[in-house]
Write a protein that holds these residues in place. Sequence first.
Motif, PDB file in Angstrom:
ATOM      1  N   GLU A  98       0.834  -1.211   0.000  1.00  0.00           N
ATOM      2  CA  GLU A  98       0.000   0.000   0.000  1.00  0.00           C
ATOM      3  C   GLU A  98       0.865   1.256   0.000  1.00  0.00           C
ATOM      4  O   GLU A  98       0.565   2.233  -0.698  1.00  0.00           O
ATOM      5  CB  GLU A  98      -0.929   0.003   1.211  1.00  0.00           C
ATOM      6  N   GLN A  99       1.939   1.259   0.809  1.00  0.00           N
ATOM      7  CA  GLN A  99       2.825   2.419   0.853  1.00  0.00           C
ATOM      8  C   GLN A  99       3.515   2.638  -0.486  1.00  0.00           C
ATOM      9  O   GLN A  99       3.628   3.777  -0.960  1.00  0.00           O
ATOM     10  CB  GLN A  99       3.856   2.238   1.970  1.00  0.00           C
ATOM     11  N   GLY A 100       3.977   1.549  -1.110  1.00  0.00           N
ATOM     12  CA  GLY A 100       4.635   1.674  -2.411  1.00  0.00           C
ATOM     13  C   GLY A 100       3.701   2.182  -3.483  1.00  0.00           C
ATOM     14  O   GLY A 100       4.090   3.003  -4.328  1.00  0.00           O
ATOM     15  N   ALA A 101       2.454   1.712  -3.462  1.00  0.00           N
ATOM     16  CA  ALA A 101       1.478   2.170  -4.451  1.00  0.00           C
ATOM     17  C   ALA A 101       1.164   3.651  -4.266  1.00  0.00           C
ATOM     18  O   ALA A 101       1.057   4.407  -5.251  1.00  0.00           O
ATOM     19  CB  ALA A 101       0.204   1.341  -4.346  1.00  0.00           C
ATOM     20  N   ALA A 102       1.020   4.066  -3.011  1.00  0.00           N
ATOM     21  CA  ALA A 102       0.736   5.476  -2.740  1.00  0.00           C
ATOM     22  C   ALA A 102       1.911   6.352  -3.166  1.00  0.00           C
ATOM     23  O   ALA A 102       1.713   7.431  -3.743  1.00  0.00           O
ATOM     24  CB  ALA A 102       0.438   5.669  -1.256  1.00  0.00           C
ATOM     25  N   ALA A 136      -8.409  14.136  -4.626  1.00  0.00           N
ATOM     26  CA  ALA A 136      -9.277  13.284  -5.426  1.00  0.00           C
ATOM     27  C   ALA A 136      -8.681  11.897  -5.614  1.00  0.00           C
ATOM     28  O   ALA A 136      -9.418  10.894  -5.711  1.00  0.00           O
ATOM     29  CB  ALA A 136      -9.533  13.935  -6.789  1.00  0.00           C
ATOM     30  N   ALA A 137      -7.360  11.819  -5.637  1.00  0.00           N
ATOM     31  CA  ALA A 137      -6.681  10.531  -5.777  1.00  0.00           C
ATOM     32  C   ALA A 137      -6.672   9.739  -4.472  1.00  0.00           C
ATOM     33  O   ALA A 137      -6.228   8.588  -4.453  1.00  0.00           O
ATOM     34  CB  ALA A 137      -5.256  10.744  -6.267  1.00  0.00           C
ATOM     35  N   GLY A 138      -7.130  10.361  -3.391  1.00  0.00           N
ATOM     36  CA  GLY A 138      -7.205   9.680  -2.104  1.00  0.00           C
ATOM     37  C   GLY A 138      -5.914   9.643  -1.328  1.00  0.00           C
ATOM     38  O   GLY A 138      -5.790   8.891  -0.343  1.00  0.00           O
ATOM     39  N   LEU A 139      -4.928  10.468  -1.701  1.00  0.00           N
ATOM     40  CA  LEU A 139      -3.637  10.417  -1.014  1.00  0.00           C
ATOM     41  C   LEU A 139      -3.696  11.029   0.382  1.00  0.00           C
ATOM     42  O   LEU A 139      -2.991  10.578   1.285  1.00  0.00           O
ATOM     43  CB  LEU A 139      -2.572  11.119  -1.859  1.00  0.00           C
ATOM     44  N   THR A 140      -4.517  12.052   0.564  1.00  0.00           N
ATOM     45  CA  THR A 140      -4.644  12.611   1.908  1.00  0.00           C
ATOM     46  C   THR A 140      -5.335  11.616   2.840  1.00  0.00           C
ATOM     47  O   THR A 140      -4.890  11.385   3.967  1.00  0.00           O
ATOM     48  CB  THR A 140      -5.436  13.933   1.863  1.00  0.00           C
ATOM     49  N   ALA A 141      -6.399  11.007   2.363  1.00  0.00           N
ATOM     50  CA  ALA A 141      -7.117  10.040   3.183  1.00  0.00           C
ATOM     51  C   ALA A 141      -6.282   8.803   3.467  1.00  0.00           C
ATOM     52  O   ALA A 141      -6.436   8.154   4.508  1.00  0.00           O
ATOM     53  CB  ALA A 141      -8.423   9.644   2.492  1.00  0.00           C
ATOM     54  N   ALA A 142      -5.364   8.455   2.546  1.00  0.00           N
ATOM     55  CA  ALA A 142      -4.569   7.234   2.701  1.00  0.00           C
ATOM     56  C   ALA A 142      -3.571   7.317   3.839  1.00  0.00           C
ATOM     57  O   ALA A 142      -3.088   6.280   4.319  1.00  0.00           O
ATOM     58  CB  ALA A 142      -3.830   6.934   1.396  1.00  0.00           C
ATOM     59  N   VAL A 143      -3.246   8.531   4.280  1.00  0.00           N
ATOM     60  CA  VAL A 143      -2.215   8.695   5.308  1.00  0.00           C
ATOM     61  C   VAL A 143      -2.574   7.962   6.593  1.00  0.00           C
ATOM     62  O   VAL A 143      -1.697   7.409   7.275  1.00  0.00           O
ATOM     63  CB  VAL A 143      -1.977  10.196   5.573  1.00  0.00           C
ATOM     64  N   GLU A 144      -3.858   7.918   6.938  1.00  0.00           N
ATOM     65  CA  GLU A 144      -4.256   7.197   8.150  1.00  0.00           C
ATOM     66  C   GLU A 144      -3.926   5.716   8.058  1.00  0.00           C
ATOM     67  O   GLU A 144      -3.622   5.078   9.070  1.00  0.00           O
ATOM     68  CB  GLU A 144      -5.759   7.367   8.390  1.00  0.00           C
ATOM     69  N   GLU A 145      -3.972   5.151   6.857  1.00  0.00           N
ATOM     70  CA  GLU A 145      -3.726   3.725   6.680  1.00  0.00           C
ATOM     71  C   GLU A 145      -2.248   3.411   6.484  1.00  0.00           C
ATOM     72  O   GLU A 145      -1.761   2.389   6.980  1.00  0.00           O
ATOM     73  CB  GLU A 145      -4.520   3.209   5.477  1.00  0.00           C
ATOM     74  N   ILE A 146      -1.515   4.249   5.778  1.00  0.00           N
ATOM     75  CA  ILE A 146      -0.117   3.943   5.480  1.00  0.00           C
ATOM     76  C   ILE A 146       0.833   4.459   6.553  1.00  0.00           C
ATOM     77  O   ILE A 146       2.035   4.175   6.507  1.00  0.00           O
ATOM     78  CB  ILE A 146       0.292   4.503   4.102  1.00  0.00           C
ATOM     79  N   GLY A 147       0.320   5.195   7.530  1.00  0.00           N
ATOM     80  CA  GLY A 147       1.115   5.589   8.683  1.00  0.00           C
ATOM     81  C   GLY A 147       2.099   6.703   8.405  1.00  0.00           C
ATOM     82  O   GLY A 147       2.167   7.265   7.305  1.00  0.00           O
ATOM     83  N   LEU A 148       2.902   7.004   9.425  1.00  0.00           N
ATOM     84  CA  LEU A 148       3.870   8.093   9.317  1.00  0.00           C
ATOM     85  C   LEU A 148       4.959   7.754   8.303  1.00  0.00           C
ATOM     86  O   LEU A 148       5.431   8.631   7.581  1.00  0.00           O
ATOM     87  CB  LEU A 148       4.481   8.391  10.684  1.00  0.00           C
ATOM     88  N   GLY A 186       4.574   5.957   5.633  1.00  0.00           N
ATOM     89  CA  GLY A 186       3.960   6.194   4.332  1.00  0.00           C
ATOM     90  C   GLY A 186       3.912   7.667   3.998  1.00  0.00           C
ATOM     91  O   GLY A 186       4.168   8.074   2.854  1.00  0.00           O
ATOM     92  N   LEU A 187       3.593   8.497   4.992  1.00  0.00           N
ATOM     93  CA  LEU A 187       3.564   9.941   4.764  1.00  0.00           C
ATOM     94  C   LEU A 187       4.946  10.459   4.399  1.00  0.00           C
ATOM     95  O   LEU A 187       5.088  11.306   3.508  1.00  0.00           O
ATOM     96  CB  LEU A 187       3.036  10.658   6.013  1.00  0.00           C
ATOM     97  N   VAL A 188       5.980   9.973   5.075  1.00  0.00           N
ATOM     98  CA  VAL A 188       7.349  10.385   4.751  1.00  0.00           C
ATOM     99  C   VAL A 188       7.669  10.064   3.291  1.00  0.00           C
ATOM    100  O   VAL A 188       8.283  10.872   2.580  1.00  0.00           O
ATOM    101  CB  VAL A 188       8.350   9.707   5.703  1.00  0.00           C
ATOM    102  N   LEU A 189       7.245   8.896   2.825  1.00  0.00           N
ATOM    103  CA  LEU A 189       7.485   8.522   1.429  1.00  0.00           C
ATOM    104  C   LEU A 189       6.770   9.474   0.468  1.00  0.00           C
ATOM    105  O   LEU A 189       7.325   9.870  -0.563  1.00  0.00           O
ATOM    106  CB  LEU A 189       7.012   7.093   1.191  1.00  0.00           C
ATOM    107  N   LEU A 190       5.544   9.851   0.806  1.00  0.00           N
ATOM    108  CA  LEU A 190       4.800  10.782  -0.040  1.00  0.00           C
ATOM    109  C   LEU A 190       5.451  12.168  -0.043  1.00  0.00           C
ATOM    110  O   LEU A 190       5.525  12.833  -1.091  1.00  0.00           O
ATOM    111  CB  LEU A 190       3.355  10.892   0.440  1.00  0.00           C
TER     112      LEU A 190
END
Length: 376
Positions: free
Chosen positions: A8-12, A46-58, A60-64
């Motif tokens: 999930e983190q890699g996809a985001a 719209a791509a859901g990247l803001t909402a995804a942060v809750e699931e991919i964790g900190l 995941g956010l660092v990667l974004l």
Amino acid sequence: MDFTPTEEQGAAQGLAAQIFGDLATHERLAAAGSGTDAELWKELCAAGLTAAVEEIGLLGLVLLLEEQGRTTAQVPFAASCVYGLLAVADHGTDEQRERLLPPLRDGTAVATGAFPARSGLRTDGEGRLSGVVPYVPWLRDATLVLVADADRVLWVVRTADPGVVVVPVETTAPWSAARLLLDRAPGERLGGPGPELSPEPSPEPEAEGGTGREPDAETGEAAAAGMYGAVLAASRTAFAGLQAGVCAGSLARAVAHTTTREQFGRPLSTNQGVLLRAADAHMDTEAIRVTAYEAAWRHDQGLAYGAQALTAAWWASEAGKRVVHAGQHLHGGTGADLDHPVHRHFLWGRQLDSYLGCGSEVLEELGEVLVKEGSQ
């Protein structure tokens, strides 16, 4: 420790790289000036990247944020995620999460934070705040701002409420910053009503991960300072990830320039001095990245990470400014052009160098944390 991104983190991260790469072009950034790219922000949400942060964790956010930093995209992504989504998700009540998170997920609400808490905002017995914060990044775009009062209690303030004045200011990086003036402005305590705090707290050594006093558990300062320290540590980790991306983008531009620009019949990159400077910048960038990864991974694993967050912040400050200086110097005279893309990386790197504490300040905090840990 295993920093390998989940599927999930890699996809985001891949989606973020595509969106930032397609829309955060030099021409669009130049046209945006010091404001936010509203179209890019809508696309990210719209791509859901803001909402995804809750699931991919900190982590995941660092990667974004690395991907944002590579392009210096002018959107309040880091601020809204750290001071809004993660802060409310981690520390808000069930009712606050149910009410505040949906608009933060879809981007109709934008959050920022007045961190670190240096302004000494005051609260009265009715939950109204007064005081001035000279500089808050992305405040011009924010609908919510997370602030800490003198006792390190966190409050959510709505920028449209009476008693809240937002005065635009220009900073080194174009972060839509503003001065925040509060005059008995209504605030909502994050986490709901808590125990009363001591009216005259005595100064103590700084607590792990934060910049405040060691809390007195009997007065309720422990919970307030702990929550403040947790948000500050998360924000330092996230912005270190952003700095890693800024440095990587600066270095990539320098590499592209020195491999195509020729002098005396050969590329600049064949000169030993250029190679050494670029190699040092690469190692500095990797140090920022790996320390940010470690702090974020420990956060997501539920481990203590105050010292690791400070370590990442120190590298982001000290190494970050070395890298963006090197990126500009390796461009030669071109690097002095204020309209050149590499100059934007320089401005962002210097802004991130001092945001949330400069290197010497963070190092002092880290030393106090290590001394405290060693005495236990």
